[in-house]
Design an enzyme around this catalytic site. Sequence first.
Site, short mmCIF file in Angstrom:
data_model
loop_
_atom_site.label_atom_id
_atom_site.label_comp_id
_atom_site.label_asym_id
_atom_site.label_seq_id
_atom_site.Cartn_x
_atom_site.Cartn_y
_atom_site.Cartn_z
N HIS A 203 -76.44 5.03 64.23
CA HIS A 203 -75.11 4.61 64.66
C HIS A 203 -74.40 3.81 63.58
O HIS A 203 -74.78 2.68 63.29
CB HIS A 203 -75.25 3.78 65.94
CG HIS A 203 -73.96 3.39 66.55
ND1 HIS A 203 -73.65 2.08 66.86
CD2 HIS A 203 -72.89 4.12 66.93
CE1 HIS A 203 -72.45 2.03 67.41
NE2 HIS A 203 -71.96 3.25 67.46
N HIS B 28 -64.97 2.34 61.75
CA HIS B 28 -64.87 2.53 63.19
C HIS B 28 -63.51 2.13 63.73
O HIS B 28 -62.92 2.85 64.54
CB HIS B 28 -65.95 1.73 63.91
CG HIS B 28 -65.88 1.85 65.41
ND1 HIS B 28 -65.13 1.00 66.19
CD2 HIS B 28 -66.45 2.74 66.26
CE1 HIS B 28 -65.24 1.36 67.45
NE2 HIS B 28 -66.04 2.41 67.53
#
Length: 267
Positions: A34, A76
């Site tokens: 991740h 992100h």
Amino acid sequence: MNRIIVVSLISCIALVGCNSKESVLEKDYINIAHRGASGSTPEHTYAAYDKAIKQKADYTELDLQMTKDNKLVAMHDSKVDRTTNGTGMVKDKTLKDIKKLDSGSWFDKKYKGEKVPELNDVLSKYKKKTNFYIETKKPDMYPGMDEKLIKDLEDNTILKENDLDNGKLIIQSFSETSLKNIHKLNENIPLIQLVDDKVVKSLNDKELKNLSKYAYGLGFNKEVVNKDLVKKCHENGLKVHVFTLNNQDEVKEMKELGVDGAFNNNP
């Protein structure tokens, strides 16, 4: 004559064996780093990607934003504030502006000087070392993002049909429009439709069947996943990937539910 035939058959079998490669897509469970190894290193930095690869994650995840001059970068958030020493929207900055930012110090001073990676650089640096799991973030904010992504992938020879069959790349998004657009550009890329928690209960067989027309699988928050949901997805030909895990106990729990892969902060 018979000896020639036997030798030819042996050669063919050997050739097939040499060229065959088990697809990572066929694994019972896929371990996805991740944002890199983001539990122990600053997310979306080369340090995070290097550690994820060292830990032998099946995939390295890349979230994408697009700069003012239409370059794709791994980040992100749509703002640089949280993970760099800068402020403001990515879309209002050029790649040159972005590359001046420190994206490591916020996590730990020892990572001072880490830079925001450009997608092209990541693909070039790691294409022989890892598989890529890419998310288009807020593509409605960035006209042309999908086309730019495909071009960058093509320029880095990531879209060879054999490589895609072997699981070199997966693309995910909450945007159905983005995924359908990518599917039109290249129908061989495995796509994951991310599903908002609020609509999970409304998923029925008809909707799942429609999703399976372009999606390889669905992505869910681990908190909403149960055996019935996983079974229903599988019955409609869809894989199930979940986000985001932090430890082996959570991995064990997800495997017991039958999911096909998960994002992990500590891969």
